[in-house]
Motif scaffolding. Sequence first.
Motif, PDB file in Angstrom:
ATOM      1  N   ALA A  99      51.774  26.258  59.757  1.00  0.00           N
ATOM      2  CA  ALA A  99      50.997  25.095  59.317  1.00  0.00           C
ATOM      3  C   ALA A  99      51.872  24.110  58.543  1.00  0.00           C
ATOM      4  CB  ALA A  99      49.815  25.547  58.466  1.00  0.00           C
ATOM      5  N   GLU A 100      52.719  24.622  57.690  1.00  0.00           N
ATOM      6  CA  GLU A 100      53.610  23.758  56.912  1.00  0.00           C
ATOM      7  C   GLU A 100      54.569  23.000  57.828  1.00  0.00           C
ATOM      8  OE1 GLU A 100      57.140  24.262  53.590  1.00  0.00           O
ATOM      9  OE2 GLU A 100      55.480  25.689  53.575  1.00  0.00           O
ATOM     10  N   GLN A 101      55.114  23.702  58.829  1.00  0.00           N
ATOM     11  CA  GLN A 101      56.038  23.053  59.752  1.00  0.00           C
ATOM     12  C   GLN A 101      55.312  22.002  60.597  1.00  0.00           C
ATOM     13  OE1 GLN A 101      58.164  25.749  62.293  1.00  0.00           O
ATOM     14  NE2 GLN A 101      59.662  24.201  62.865  1.00  0.00           N
ATOM     15  N   ILE A 102      54.105  22.296  61.030  1.00  0.00           N
ATOM     16  CA  ILE A 102      53.324  21.343  61.828  1.00  0.00           C
ATOM     17  C   ILE A 102      53.031  20.083  61.019  1.00  0.00           C
ATOM     18  CG2 ILE A 102      51.009  20.973  62.837  1.00  0.00           C
ATOM     19  CD1 ILE A 102      53.003  22.510  64.647  1.00  0.00           C
ATOM     20  N   ARG A 103      52.633  20.270  59.749  1.00  0.00           N
ATOM     21  CA  ARG A 103      52.379  19.110  58.889  1.00  0.00           C
ATOM     22  C   ARG A 103      53.646  18.267  58.753  1.00  0.00           C
ATOM     23  NH1 ARG A 103      48.963  22.801  56.253  1.00  0.00           N
ATOM     24  NH2 ARG A 103      50.597  23.490  54.851  1.00  0.00           N
ATOM     25  N   GLY A 104      54.796  18.945  58.606  1.00  0.00           N
ATOM     26  CA  GLY A 104      56.065  18.229  58.497  1.00  0.00           C
ATOM     27  C   GLY A 104      56.417  17.448  59.746  1.00  0.00           C
ATOM     28  N   LEU A 105      55.948  17.907  60.898  1.00  0.00           N
ATOM     29  CA  LEU A 105      56.197  17.205  62.157  1.00  0.00           C
ATOM     30  C   LEU A 105      55.191  16.087  62.408  1.00  0.00           C
ATOM     31  CD1 LEU A 105      56.955  20.295  64.431  1.00  0.00           C
ATOM     32  CD2 LEU A 105      58.599  18.596  63.608  1.00  0.00           C
ATOM     33  N   GLY A 106      54.140  16.044  61.588  1.00  0.00           N
ATOM     34  CA  GLY A 106      53.136  15.001  61.721  1.00  0.00           C
ATOM     35  C   GLY A 106      52.122  15.238  62.827  1.00  0.00           C
ATOM     36  N   LEU A 107      52.004  16.466  63.313  1.00  0.00           N
ATOM     37  CA  LEU A 107      51.025  16.758  64.363  1.00  0.00           C
ATOM     38  C   LEU A 107      49.668  17.047  63.731  1.00  0.00           C
ATOM     39  CD1 LEU A 107      53.143  19.147  66.615  1.00  0.00           C
ATOM     40  CD2 LEU A 107      52.698  16.722  66.957  1.00  0.00           C
ATOM     41  N   ASP A 108      48.603  16.760  64.493  1.00  0.00           N
ATOM     42  CA  ASP A 108      47.270  17.071  63.957  1.00  0.00           C
ATOM     43  C   ASP A 108      46.907  18.526  64.267  1.00  0.00           C
ATOM     44  OD1 ASP A 108      46.028  17.293  66.526  1.00  0.00           O
ATOM     45  OD2 ASP A 108      45.599  15.156  66.550  1.00  0.00           O
ATOM     46  N   ALA A 109      45.857  19.005  63.598  1.00  0.00           N
ATOM     47  CA  ALA A 109      45.463  20.411  63.700  1.00  0.00           C
ATOM     48  C   ALA A 109      45.068  20.805  65.115  1.00  0.00           C
ATOM     49  CB  ALA A 109      44.324  20.705  62.726  1.00  0.00           C
ATOM     50  N   ASP A 110      44.353  19.941  65.828  1.00  0.00           N
ATOM     51  CA  ASP A 110      43.923  20.280  67.184  1.00  0.00           C
ATOM     52  C   ASP A 110      45.122  20.483  68.110  1.00  0.00           C
ATOM     53  OD1 ASP A 110      41.237  20.237  66.537  1.00  0.00           O
ATOM     54  OD2 ASP A 110      40.978  18.125  67.106  1.00  0.00           O
ATOM     55  N   GLU A 111      46.101  19.595  67.999  1.00  0.00           N
ATOM     56  CA  GLU A 111      47.291  19.724  68.835  1.00  0.00           C
ATOM     57  C   GLU A 111      48.072  20.982  68.457  1.00  0.00           C
ATOM     58  OE1 GLU A 111      51.115  17.092  70.378  1.00  0.00           O
ATOM     59  OE2 GLU A 111      49.804  16.270  68.844  1.00  0.00           O
ATOM     60  N   ALA A 112      48.170  21.271  67.167  1.00  0.00           N
ATOM     61  CA  ALA A 112      48.878  22.463  66.707  1.00  0.00           C
ATOM     62  C   ALA A 112      48.195  23.728  67.214  1.00  0.00           C
ATOM     63  CB  ALA A 112      48.947  22.481  65.181  1.00  0.00           C
ATOM     64  N   LEU A 113      46.865  23.767  67.152  1.00  0.00           N
ATOM     65  CA  LEU A 113      46.132  24.931  67.628  1.00  0.00           C
ATOM     66  C   LEU A 113      46.320  25.116  69.136  1.00  0.00           C
ATOM     67  CD1 LEU A 113      42.877  24.620  65.520  1.00  0.00           C
ATOM     68  CD2 LEU A 113      44.706  26.315  65.270  1.00  0.00           C
ATOM     69  N   ALA A 114      46.327  24.028  69.875  1.00  0.00           N
ATOM     70  CA  ALA A 114      46.550  24.110  71.330  1.00  0.00           C
ATOM     71  C   ALA A 114      47.943  24.653  71.627  1.00  0.00           C
ATOM     72  CB  ALA A 114      46.347  22.740  71.970  1.00  0.00           C
ATOM     73  N   LEU A 115      48.946  24.176  70.873  1.00  0.00           N
ATOM     74  CA  LEU A 115      50.304  24.682  71.057  1.00  0.00           C
ATOM     75  C   LEU A 115      50.399  26.175  70.728  1.00  0.00           C
ATOM     76  CD1 LEU A 115      52.289  21.680  69.530  1.00  0.00           C
ATOM     77  CD2 LEU A 115      52.269  22.391  71.942  1.00  0.00           C
ATOM     78  N   ALA A 116      49.780  26.573  69.636  1.00  0.00           N
ATOM     79  CA  ALA A 116      49.807  27.988  69.236  1.00  0.00           C
ATOM     80  C   ALA A 116      49.105  28.850  70.275  1.00  0.00           C
ATOM     81  CB  ALA A 116      49.169  28.167  67.859  1.00  0.00           C
ATOM     82  N   ALA A 117      47.952  28.390  70.756  1.00  0.00           N
ATOM     83  CA  ALA A 117      47.213  29.164  71.770  1.00  0.00           C
ATOM     84  C   ALA A 117      48.029  29.310  73.039  1.00  0.00           C
ATOM     85  CB  ALA A 117      45.867  28.497  72.058  1.00  0.00           C
ATOM     86  N   ALA A 118      48.698  28.241  73.462  1.00  0.00           N
ATOM     87  CA  ALA A 118      49.527  28.295  74.667  1.00  0.00           C
ATOM     88  C   ALA A 118      50.700  29.268  74.475  1.00  0.00           C
ATOM     89  CB  ALA A 118      50.038  26.905  75.023  1.00  0.00           C
ATOM     90  N   ALA A 119      51.295  29.244  73.295  1.00  0.00           N
ATOM     91  CA  ALA A 119      52.418  30.143  73.015  1.00  0.00           C
ATOM     92  C   ALA A 119      51.961  31.595  73.019  1.00  0.00           C
ATOM     93  CB  ALA A 119      53.059  29.791  71.676  1.00  0.00           C
ATOM     94  N   LEU A 120      50.798  31.859  72.457  1.00  0.00           N
ATOM     95  CA  LEU A 120      50.265  33.229  72.441  1.00  0.00           C
ATOM     96  C   LEU A 120      49.930  33.699  73.858  1.00  0.00           C
ATOM     97  CD1 LEU A 120      48.044  33.035  69.253  1.00  0.00           C
ATOM     98  CD2 LEU A 120      50.095  34.442  69.569  1.00  0.00           C
ATOM     99  N   ARG A 121      49.358  32.832  74.667  1.00  0.00           N
ATOM    100  CA  ARG A 121      49.044  33.198  76.058  1.00  0.00           C
ATOM    101  C   ARG A 121      50.320  33.456  76.848  1.00  0.00           C
ATOM    102  NH1 ARG A 121      45.103  29.330  75.319  1.00  0.00           N
ATOM    103  NH2 ARG A 121      46.374  27.708  76.262  1.00  0.00           N
ATOM    104  N   ALA A 122      51.350  32.672  76.601  1.00  0.00           N
ATOM    105  CA  ALA A 122      52.614  32.824  77.335  1.00  0.00           C
ATOM    106  C   ALA A 122      53.273  34.158  77.015  1.00  0.00           C
ATOM    107  CB  ALA A 122      53.555  31.669  77.005  1.00  0.00           C
ATOM    108  N   GLY A 123      53.063  34.661  75.809  1.00  0.00           N
ATOM    109  CA  GLY A 123      53.665  35.930  75.417  1.00  0.00           C
ATOM    110  C   GLY A 123      52.890  37.138  75.887  1.00  0.00           C
ATOM    111  N   ALA A 124      51.699  36.940  76.426  1.00  0.00           N
ATOM    112  CA  ALA A 124      50.858  38.069  76.845  1.00  0.00           C
ATOM    113  C   ALA A 124      51.277  38.639  78.171  1.00  0.00           C
ATOM    114  CB  ALA A 124      49.398  37.628  76.910  1.00  0.00           C
TER     115      ALA A 124
END
Length: 124
Positions: A99-124
Motif C-alpha cells: 500500500a505504501e509503495q502504491i501510494r508513492g507511485l500515485g496509483l488509486d486503490a482500485d487499480e492497485a487491487l486489480a494489479l494485486a489480484a492479477a499477480a495472485l492469479r498468475a502465481g496460482a
Amino acid sequence: MDAEQTLHIDPANAAPPFEQLRAQLVATIASGGLVAGERLPTVRRLADDLGLATGTVARAYRELEASGIIETRGRAGSFVSLDRDPLRQQAQRAAAAFAEQIRGLGLDADEALALAAAALRAGA
C-alpha cells in the motif's frame, strides 16, 4: 513434529534447499500441522533427518525467525511463534508495504487491487 514424514527436500527442485525447507515449514504452520508454541526439531536433528548441512537448516530457521514465524529461546530451542497468527501478521506487513509503495507511485486503490489480484492469479 516428525520431520521425516512431513518435510522433503527435492534435489531436482530449482529452489535452494533452505528455501524449500522454509516454505514447507510455513505451509505446515499455516495448515495447523505445527501450532503456536510447538517446539521445532533442533537444527542438527533436522539436518540429519533431511540429509542437509546444518548451515542450510540454520539459514531456514533464521529467515523464519526474521519473519516472526518462529522464535528462538536460546538453549531451549526454536518454537512456532506465540503470536496469535504469525503468518497473518507477515501478510499484513507485506500488504502495508504494498500500500505504501502504491501510494508513492500515485496509483488509486482500485487499480492497485486489480494489479494485486492479477499477480495472485498468475502465481496460482
